[in-house]
Design a protein around this motif. Structure first.
Motif, PDB file in Angstrom:
ATOM      1  N   GLU A  97      86.404  11.107  26.506  1.00  0.00           N
ATOM      2  CA  GLU A  97      86.413   9.871  27.280  1.00  0.00           C
ATOM      3  C   GLU A  97      87.767   9.645  27.930  1.00  0.00           C
ATOM      4  O   GLU A  97      87.850   9.128  29.039  1.00  0.00           O
ATOM      5  CB  GLU A  97      86.047   8.686  26.382  1.00  0.00           C
ATOM      6  CG  GLU A  97      84.590   8.663  25.986  1.00  0.00           C
ATOM      7  CD  GLU A  97      84.286   7.591  24.954  1.00  0.00           C
ATOM      8  OE1 GLU A  97      85.224   6.955  24.418  1.00  0.00           O
ATOM      9  OE2 GLU A  97      83.090   7.395  24.670  1.00  0.00           O
ATOM     10  N   HIS A  98      88.819  10.031  27.233  1.00  0.00           N
ATOM     11  CA  HIS A  98      90.160   9.826  27.744  1.00  0.00           C
ATOM     12  C   HIS A  98      90.519  10.819  28.860  1.00  0.00           C
ATOM     13  O   HIS A  98      91.128  10.440  29.855  1.00  0.00           O
ATOM     14  CB  HIS A  98      91.178   9.931  26.606  1.00  0.00           C
ATOM     15  CG  HIS A  98      92.602   9.741  27.042  1.00  0.00           C
ATOM     16  ND1 HIS A  98      93.094   8.514  27.422  1.00  0.00           N
ATOM     17  CD2 HIS A  98      93.618  10.626  27.181  1.00  0.00           C
ATOM     18  CE1 HIS A  98      94.361   8.647  27.772  1.00  0.00           C
ATOM     19  NE2 HIS A  98      94.707   9.922  27.629  1.00  0.00           N
ATOM     20  N   HIS A  99      90.143  12.077  28.710  1.00  0.00           N
ATOM     21  CA  HIS A  99      90.599  13.124  29.631  1.00  0.00           C
ATOM     22  C   HIS A  99      89.597  13.520  30.704  1.00  0.00           C
ATOM     23  O   HIS A  99      89.988  13.960  31.775  1.00  0.00           O
ATOM     24  CB  HIS A  99      91.011  14.378  28.848  1.00  0.00           C
ATOM     25  CG  HIS A  99      92.223  14.159  28.019  1.00  0.00           C
ATOM     26  ND1 HIS A  99      93.476  14.031  28.547  1.00  0.00           N
ATOM     27  CD2 HIS A  99      92.369  14.033  26.680  1.00  0.00           C
ATOM     28  CE1 HIS A  99      94.351  13.840  27.592  1.00  0.00           C
ATOM     29  NE2 HIS A  99      93.707  13.831  26.441  1.00  0.00           N
ATOM     30  N   MET A 100      88.306  13.395  30.411  1.00  0.00           N
ATOM     31  CA  MET A 100      87.318  13.800  31.408  1.00  0.00           C
ATOM     32  C   MET A 100      85.988  13.125  31.124  1.00  0.00           C
ATOM     33  O   MET A 100      85.669  12.818  29.987  1.00  0.00           O
ATOM     34  CB  MET A 100      87.165  15.323  31.440  1.00  0.00           C
ATOM     35  CG  MET A 100      86.628  15.924  30.162  1.00  0.00           C
ATOM     36  SD  MET A 100      86.442  17.706  30.240  1.00  0.00           S
ATOM     37  CE  MET A 100      87.973  18.215  29.493  1.00  0.00           C
ATOM     38  N   LYS A 101      85.231  12.928  32.171  1.00  0.00           N
ATOM     39  CA  LYS A 101      83.920  12.299  32.018  1.00  0.00           C
ATOM     40  C   LYS A 101      82.891  13.256  31.416  1.00  0.00           C
ATOM     41  O   LYS A 101      81.978  12.847  30.737  1.00  0.00           O
ATOM     42  CB  LYS A 101      83.419  11.791  33.369  1.00  0.00           C
ATOM     43  CG  LYS A 101      84.311  10.749  33.979  1.00  0.00           C
ATOM     44  CD  LYS A 101      84.172   9.443  33.229  1.00  0.00           C
ATOM     45  CE  LYS A 101      85.022   8.386  33.904  1.00  0.00           C
ATOM     46  NZ  LYS A 101      85.501   7.375  33.017  1.00  0.00           N
ATOM     47  N   GLU A 102      83.034  14.547  31.706  1.00  0.00           N
ATOM     48  CA  GLU A 102      82.124  15.564  31.171  1.00  0.00           C
ATOM     49  C   GLU A 102      82.862  16.884  31.105  1.00  0.00           C
ATOM     50  O   GLU A 102      83.916  17.044  31.720  1.00  0.00           O
ATOM     51  CB  GLU A 102      80.870  15.688  32.023  1.00  0.00           C
ATOM     52  CG  GLU A 102      81.133  16.109  33.446  1.00  0.00           C
ATOM     53  CD  GLU A 102      79.856  16.160  34.271  1.00  0.00           C
ATOM     54  OE1 GLU A 102      79.663  17.176  34.948  1.00  0.00           O
ATOM     55  OE2 GLU A 102      79.080  15.199  34.237  1.00  0.00           O
ATOM     56  N   PRO A 103      82.331  17.844  30.345  1.00  0.00           N
ATOM     57  CA  PRO A 103      83.010  19.144  30.239  1.00  0.00           C
ATOM     58  C   PRO A 103      83.104  19.845  31.586  1.00  0.00           C
ATOM     59  O   PRO A 103      82.260  19.661  32.454  1.00  0.00           O
ATOM     60  CB  PRO A 103      82.110  19.943  29.297  1.00  0.00           C
ATOM     61  CG  PRO A 103      81.229  18.958  28.647  1.00  0.00           C
ATOM     62  CD  PRO A 103      81.127  17.766  29.549  1.00  0.00           C
ATOM     63  N   LYS A 104      84.132  20.603  31.760  1.00  0.00           N
ATOM     64  CA  LYS A 104      84.304  21.425  32.950  1.00  0.00           C
ATOM     65  C   LYS A 104      83.876  22.847  32.601  1.00  0.00           C
ATOM     66  O   LYS A 104      83.781  23.216  31.447  1.00  0.00           O
ATOM     67  CB  LYS A 104      85.765  21.420  33.408  1.00  0.00           C
ATOM     68  CG  LYS A 104      86.313  20.031  33.672  1.00  0.00           C
ATOM     69  CD  LYS A 104      85.583  19.347  34.793  1.00  0.00           C
ATOM     70  CE  LYS A 104      86.165  17.964  35.041  1.00  0.00           C
ATOM     71  NZ  LYS A 104      85.296  17.092  35.746  1.00  0.00           N
ATOM     72  N   SER A 105      83.638  23.644  33.596  1.00  0.00           N
ATOM     73  CA  SER A 105      83.200  25.020  33.376  1.00  0.00           C
ATOM     74  C   SER A 105      84.331  25.992  33.640  1.00  0.00           C
ATOM     75  O   SER A 105      85.219  25.729  34.448  1.00  0.00           O
ATOM     76  CB  SER A 105      82.045  25.361  34.312  1.00  0.00           C
ATOM     77  OG  SER A 105      80.952  24.538  34.048  1.00  0.00           O
ATOM     78  N   ILE A 106      84.248  27.107  32.964  1.00  0.00           N
ATOM     79  CA  ILE A 106      85.165  28.207  33.208  1.00  0.00           C
ATOM     80  C   ILE A 106      84.346  29.494  33.062  1.00  0.00           C
ATOM     81  O   ILE A 106      83.425  29.557  32.257  1.00  0.00           O
ATOM     82  CB  ILE A 106      86.363  28.192  32.241  1.00  0.00           C
ATOM     83  CG1 ILE A 106      87.381  29.242  32.641  1.00  0.00           C
ATOM     84  CG2 ILE A 106      85.916  28.376  30.813  1.00  0.00           C
ATOM     85  CD1 ILE A 106      88.715  29.111  31.921  1.00  0.00           C
ATOM     86  N   LEU A 107      84.678  30.461  33.859  1.00  0.00           N
ATOM     87  CA  LEU A 107      83.956  31.723  33.807  1.00  0.00           C
ATOM     88  C   LEU A 107      84.941  32.844  33.554  1.00  0.00           C
ATOM     89  O   LEU A 107      85.992  32.916  34.187  1.00  0.00           O
ATOM     90  CB  LEU A 107      83.231  31.980  35.143  1.00  0.00           C
ATOM     91  CG  LEU A 107      82.568  33.342  35.287  1.00  0.00           C
ATOM     92  CD1 LEU A 107      81.392  33.458  34.322  1.00  0.00           C
ATOM     93  CD2 LEU A 107      82.130  33.566  36.706  1.00  0.00           C
ATOM     94  N   ALA A 108      84.612  33.678  32.610  1.00  0.00           N
ATOM     95  CA  ALA A 108      85.417  34.865  32.327  1.00  0.00           C
ATOM     96  C   ALA A 108      84.459  36.023  32.091  1.00  0.00           C
ATOM     97  O   ALA A 108      83.364  35.834  31.567  1.00  0.00           O
ATOM     98  CB  ALA A 108      86.292  34.645  31.102  1.00  0.00           C
ATOM     99  N   ILE A 109      84.859  37.183  32.497  1.00  0.00           N
ATOM    100  CA  ILE A 109      84.032  38.367  32.270  1.00  0.00           C
ATOM    101  C   ILE A 109      84.930  39.487  31.784  1.00  0.00           C
ATOM    102  O   ILE A 109      86.043  39.666  32.271  1.00  0.00           O
ATOM    103  CB  ILE A 109      83.263  38.771  33.546  1.00  0.00           C
ATOM    104  CG1 ILE A 109      82.279  39.894  33.238  1.00  0.00           C
ATOM    105  CG2 ILE A 109      84.191  39.148  34.668  1.00  0.00           C
ATOM    106  CD1 ILE A 109      81.214  40.058  34.273  1.00  0.00           C
ATOM    107  N   GLY A 110      84.451  40.189  30.772  1.00  0.00           N
ATOM    108  CA  GLY A 110      85.203  41.315  30.239  1.00  0.00           C
ATOM    109  C   GLY A 110      85.031  42.530  31.120  1.00  0.00           C
ATOM    110  O   GLY A 110      83.909  42.909  31.455  1.00  0.00           O
ATOM    111  N   VAL A 111      86.138  43.119  31.518  1.00  0.00           N
ATOM    112  CA  VAL A 111      86.103  44.292  32.390  1.00  0.00           C
ATOM    113  C   VAL A 111      86.930  45.400  31.756  1.00  0.00           C
ATOM    114  O   VAL A 111      88.074  45.178  31.355  1.00  0.00           O
ATOM    115  CB  VAL A 111      86.672  43.966  33.791  1.00  0.00           C
ATOM    116  CG1 VAL A 111      86.750  45.209  34.651  1.00  0.00           C
ATOM    117  CG2 VAL A 111      85.850  42.892  34.465  1.00  0.00           C
ATOM    118  N   ILE A 112      86.334  46.573  31.662  1.00  0.00           N
ATOM    119  CA  ILE A 112      87.061  47.757  31.218  1.00  0.00           C
ATOM    120  C   ILE A 112      86.805  48.836  32.251  1.00  0.00           C
ATOM    121  O   ILE A 112      85.673  49.275  32.446  1.00  0.00           O
ATOM    122  CB  ILE A 112      86.614  48.213  29.817  1.00  0.00           C
ATOM    123  CG1 ILE A 112      86.927  47.105  28.797  1.00  0.00           C
ATOM    124  CG2 ILE A 112      87.293  49.529  29.442  1.00  0.00           C
ATOM    125  CD1 ILE A 112      86.506  47.391  27.401  1.00  0.00           C
ATOM    126  N   ALA A 113      87.878  49.223  32.921  1.00  0.00           N
ATOM    127  CA  ALA A 113      87.775  50.237  33.978  1.00  0.00           C
ATOM    128  C   ALA A 113      88.690  51.400  33.647  1.00  0.00           C
ATOM    129  O   ALA A 113      89.749  51.224  33.045  1.00  0.00           O
ATOM    130  CB  ALA A 113      88.158  49.640  35.319  1.00  0.00           C
TER     131      ALA A 113
END
Length: 114
Positions: A29-45
Motif C-alpha cells: 500500500e505504501h510503495h505501489m498499488k499492485e505488483p509490477k512485472s519483471i521478465l528474466a530468461i536464462g541464456v547459455i550460449a
C-alpha cells in the motif's frame, strides 16, 4: 510456494498471493498499488550446441532436483551433470523446465530470442 497448476502459475492472483502475502500488505500500500512485472530468461550460449548443452547440464540437473523434491540441492559440477543418470521423474522435470532457458550456439540463441 503454493502448489498451482502450470497454466495458472503466472496469473495475477497467484503472483499476488505467492509473492505478496497479506503480511506485506502495508508495504504494498505504501510503495505501489499492485505488483509490477519483471521478465528474466536464462541464456547459455557457446560456440557449438554440444558445448552449450554441456555448460547447461548443472543448471538443468539442479532444476530437476528442485522440482522432484530432492534433498541434494548442492550445485553440481559440469562433470557430475554430464555423467548423471536421471530418474524418470527427474527427466520429466528436466523436459518440463526446458522452456525456462535458451541454450545453444550463439547463432541459435540469437534467433530464439528474436
Amino acid at each position: 510456494m503454493n502448489k498451482v497448476k502450470r497454466e495458472n502459475y503466472y496469473s495475477k492472483s497467484n503472483i499476488i498471493t505467492t509473492f505478496f502475502p497479506p503480511s506485506h500488505k502495508k508495504v504494498m500500500e505504501h510503495h505501489m498499488k499492485e505488483p509490477k512485472s519483471i521478465l528474466a530468461i536464462g541464456v547459455i550460449a557457446a560456440e557449438t550446441e554440444e558445448e552449450a548443452k554441456y555448460l547447461a547440464g548443472p543448471l538443468e540437473l539442479m532444476w530437476a532436483r528442485m522440482a522432484t523434491g530432492s534433498s541434494d540441492l548442492s550445485f553440481p559440477t559440469r562433470e557430475e551433470a554430464s555423467k548423471y543418470v536421471y530418474t524418470p521423474q527427474e527427466e520429466a522435470a528436466r523436459q518440463y523446465n526446458k522452456g525456462r532457458f535458451v541454450i545453444g550456439s550463439a547463432a541459435n540463441v540469437a534467433e530464439n530470442l528474436k
